[in-house]
Design a protein around this motif. Structure first.
Motif, PDB file in Angstrom:
ATOM      1  N   PRO A 164      24.374  38.243  39.211  1.00 42.51           N
ATOM      2  CA  PRO A 164      23.784  39.396  38.516  1.00 42.51           C
ATOM      3  C   PRO A 164      24.036  39.443  37.009  1.00 42.51           C
ATOM      4  N   VAL A 165      25.022  38.711  36.490  1.00 42.99           N
ATOM      5  CA  VAL A 165      25.204  38.701  35.037  1.00 42.99           C
ATOM      6  C   VAL A 165      24.282  37.622  34.471  1.00 42.99           C
ATOM      7  N   TYR A 193      22.213  46.031  42.118  1.00 48.36           N
ATOM      8  CA  TYR A 193      23.484  45.979  41.382  1.00 48.36           C
ATOM      9  C   TYR A 193      23.669  47.179  40.464  1.00 48.36           C
TER      10      TYR A 193
ATOM     11  N   MET B  97      28.629  46.273  40.776  1.00 49.60           N
ATOM     12  CA  MET B  97      28.856  45.335  39.672  1.00 49.60           C
ATOM     13  C   MET B  97      30.337  45.097  39.403  1.00 49.60           C
ATOM     14  N   ILE B  99      32.817  43.661  40.983  1.00 47.41           N
ATOM     15  CA  ILE B  99      33.356  42.308  41.214  1.00 47.41           C
ATOM     16  C   ILE B  99      32.791  41.336  40.176  1.00 47.41           C
ATOM     17  N   ALA B 100      31.493  41.449  39.909  1.00 46.51           N
ATOM     18  CA  ALA B 100      30.876  40.564  38.904  1.00 46.51           C
ATOM     19  C   ALA B 100      31.497  40.795  37.532  1.00 46.51           C
ATOM     20  N   ARG B 103      34.955  39.211  37.498  1.00 44.70           N
ATOM     21  CA  ARG B 103      34.853  37.738  37.442  1.00 44.70           C
ATOM     22  C   ARG B 103      34.433  37.258  36.063  1.00 44.70           C
ATOM     23  N   THR B 104      33.526  38.007  35.445  1.00 53.03           N
ATOM     24  CA  THR B 104      33.080  37.629  34.101  1.00 53.03           C
ATOM     25  C   THR B 104      34.246  37.741  33.125  1.00 53.03           C
TER      26      THR B 104
END
Lengths: 514, 194
Positions: A164-165, A193, B97, B99-100, B103-104
């Motif tokens: 999603p990023v 998301y 979002m 977790i993302a 991680r980022t």
């Protein structure tokens, strides 16, 4: 739509365009959808509500649109075990809406595809946030689901996962490509998301205050959402904004369209490898935003449209600046359009890329700007024109090719038309009040608000509660219809063309994920 | 081609002088000296939308237009957190979002700065905390600078970004001093950072 052949009785539905509502059994729901489809109608939205406190179980509401206006079909599921029929064989766009209605309310659809859509393991799968007895537990930590993507197998086929990023400054979403070499065999989207509980949040706000949240459903369409929301409140309260406010709202809506189209034209050029386009168009967009700030106190025009009217009047000096800006934009955009049209490299990227034929667009229910680029002419400003569009007459913009080039062309033409409309509005704007006081709002009244945003038609279904509260609010973004179409538009194209195709649609994540 | 050159010449240079840093936006100031020592005067930013309405994204995009000309002052957006010195995070952080985002953050090399953007990035804004929203960015990763606004205008964004790299910096930044970076930079950091 005439529902009498189906033996249905319709009552009127408060809305600024012609609208009716009728209660339907599951059989009637299916036959009404079939009838609508046969007559060229389309699915606008599908959502569910918990009405057990009213002794009615769960309500499934299906909003259809055709040349006569809107038809709201209301179906009741008496209890949790009841199912409503799968509408996706008639309207493919229903698939994700049905899945989301289950994730949020637990209304079960009799469909083969029972995968979650909005749910992503942030709460237990057997709890439903939009139920009235839903309680959040602090123990629920963000989780990770194992989403069953459809895979393509075969020699040389591989998978590319994106998001999603993302690499650019854009919203979050996940794209799963199945490719052979550079060629896309299949794309599957995974959205949700940006789900931040907007519908639930509405229920803690008053009808009058909800406009601020409505203006933040999708920040790029804040005017369109605020207009749709304000109209829904006014329909519930049985009042109307004063004429000058209606004209100023339309002025803001057109300026939002101009700003957005300018931004997209720049980015589409950039994604086609033409950075000059981005520099030029982003400069023009900035000019529009700065004048917005000066005239209305906000660059994106947030919180300018309010229930009852508009928050700030336009002074004569700013109106003069706007007239000048229209003239200079027309000149500059004409030059840039020539440059785009004559640039062989750019046109090579645009033409035939991400094509959606008229037949496919019809079948999948494509809507708004992208639909007009594929030859479907719907535009609420023309089809159901109200003040001031009825007085000005909006020139409908369409194209037949349905590719990136067509979507670029529609943006150019719509920008010129919006500039013409802004000038015409400035010339004929009536004087008078800019807001009216809202009378007390009755409870348990359902109304629909709508506006043709730059991306397409935006709808808000709003139901009042006691003492001016919101019982239920379901906003609907045209991206619900258009996201699935991108999955088809990219088939057979090469992976590097995906950003270009995606940008040519420029759909909303936040407005879809809610 | 002549058309293009003519248009470029006619447009001229539109870039404006960058605003000065707004140190009121600094939440925690610990890293700046190290960052400047390591980076000289260039800064790379990775943007993360952790659940915003897209309003902040529009204003962040505006930073690259000719008026603000972010690249002209040595700052640019990069496609991967692995290339970034700073994360520019918009919120509210949706649970989907979280977790993302973590991680980022983990993928970004030290030393790194985090700038929370907008009312939602600062506090959760109108969306607040709910079954689906964790609120401000600091609820998931440590935040150095918070830029309020709904959305913050590009100049405010610039002021915040500059505050992150210039506050508490020596008056003349040593541009070529590449002293080694201490490995552990955030002993006291946690989600409760102010």
């Amino acid at each position: 739509m005439n529902v009498s052949p189906l033996g249905l009785a319709a009552s009127s539905l408060p809305c600024t365009m012609p609208a009716q509502r009728c209660r339907v059994s599951s059989g009637q729901l299916l036959s009404a959808c079939r009838l609508a489809w046969e007559r060229g109608g389309a699915l606008v939205a599908l959502w569910a509500s918990d009405e057990r406190d009213l002794g009615r179980g769960f309500a499934v509401r299906v909003l259809l649109r055709d040349g006569d206006g809107l038809t709201l079909l209301e179906h009741t599921l008496p209890d949790e075990g009841a199912r409503y029929p799968d509408l996706s064989p008639i309207f493919p766009a229903a698939n994700r809406m049905q899945r989301s209605a289950f994730d949020l309310v637990g209304a079960v659809c009799d469909a083969e595809d029972q995968r979650p859509w909005t749910w992503q393991a942030a709460w237990p799968i057997d709890r439903f946030p939009l139920r009235r007895d839903f309680e959040v537990s602090p123990a629920w930590a963000p989780g990770q689901e194992d989403y069953p993507f459809v895979r393509v197998a075969g020699d040389g086929v591989h998978e590319i996962a994106v998001g999603p990023v993302h690499a650019g400054t854009i919203e979050p979403g996940h794209f799963r490509f199945q490719v052979v070499g550079e060629k896309v065999l299949r794309l599957e989207e995974r959205l949700g998301y940006a789900h931040k509980g907007i519908e639930k949040r509405f229920e803690s706000l008053s009808l009058v205050d909800g406009y601020r949240l409505a203006g933040r459903i999708s920040g790029d369409s804040t005017v369109a959402y605020a207009c749709a929301y304000a109209q829904a409140v006014e329909s519930i309260a049985a009042c109307a904004a004063p004429p000058r406010a209606a004209w100023l709202r339309a002025l803001c809506l057109e300026r939002e369209r101009i700003a957005s189209h300018l931004g997209d034209l720049g980015y589409v050029g950039n994604d086609g490898g033409f950075a000059f386009g981005l520099s030029q168009f982003s400069r023009l967009r900035e000019d529009v935003l700065r004048l917005n700030d000066r005239a209305f106190g906000h660059r994106l025009l947030m919180d300018v449209v309010v229930p009852g009217g508009i928050a700030r009047d336009l002074c004569a000096e700013d109106a003069a600046l706007m007239r000048e800006q229209c003239a200079s934009l027309e000149r500059e955009i004409a030059v840039l359009r020539d440059i785009y049209d004559e640039h062989a490299g750019l046109q090579d990227r645009f033409r035939g890329c991400g094509q959606v034929t008229r037949e496919l667009a019809m079948k999948l229910g494509l809507t708004g700007l992208a639909a007009r680029a594929s030859g479907l002419p719907d535009d609420l400003r023309c089809d159901f024109a109200r003040t001031p569009y009825d007085a000005l007459g909006v020139r409908r913009v369409t194209h037949t090719d349905g590719d990136v080039a067509a979507r670029v062309s529609v943006r150019f033409d719509e920008t010129f038309e919006s500039l013409r409309l802004v000038r015409a509005m400035l010339a004929a704007m009536p004087d008078g009040d800019i807001a009216t006081e809202l009378p007390q709002t009755p409870a348990s009244r359902l109304a629909i608000g709508c506006a043709e945003g730059w991306r397409g038609p935006i709808f808000i279904a709003l139901e009042s509660g006691h003492d001016g509260s919101i019982r239920r609010c379901h906003p609907h973004d045209p991206s619900w219809q258009n996201w699935p179409v991108i999955e088809h538009a990219v088939i057979g194209n090469i992976v590097p063309d995906f950003p270009l195709i995606n940008k040519s649609f420029n759909l909303s994540y936040s407005g879809h994920d809610l | 081609m002549l058309h293009i050159l003519h248009q470029i010449a006619k447009t001229g240079i539109k870039s404006e002088t960058a605003p000065t840093a707004d140190e009121d936006m600094v939440v925690v100031a610990r890293l700046q000296k190290t960052i400047l020592r390591t980076l000289g005067r260039a800064l790379t930013i990775r943007h993360i939308d952790a659940g915003s309405c897209n309003g902040c994204e529009l204003e962040i995009q505006a930073l690259t237009n000719p008026y603000y000309n972010l690249e002209g002052i040595g700052i640019r957006f990069v496609a991967s957190p692995r290339h970034a010195d700073m994360l520019l995070v918009t919120g509210p952080v949706s649970k989907h979002m979280a977790i993302a985002l973590q991680r980022t953050y983990d993928a970004t090399p030290e030393p790194k700065l985090v700038v929370a953007v907008g009312d939602c990035g600062c506090t959760g804004g109108i969306f607040g905390q709910s079954y689906a929203s964790l609120g401000g960015v600091a609820s998931v990763i440590p935040v150095d600078v918070a830029i309020p606004g709904c959305p913050p205008a590009p100049r405010a964004l610039l002021q915040g970004i500059l505050a992150a790299i210039s506050a508490y910096a020596p008056p003349v930044a040593p541009a070529v001093d590449r002293a080694p970076v201490e490995p552990t930079l955030r002993p006291s950091d946690g989600p409760d950072a102010p």
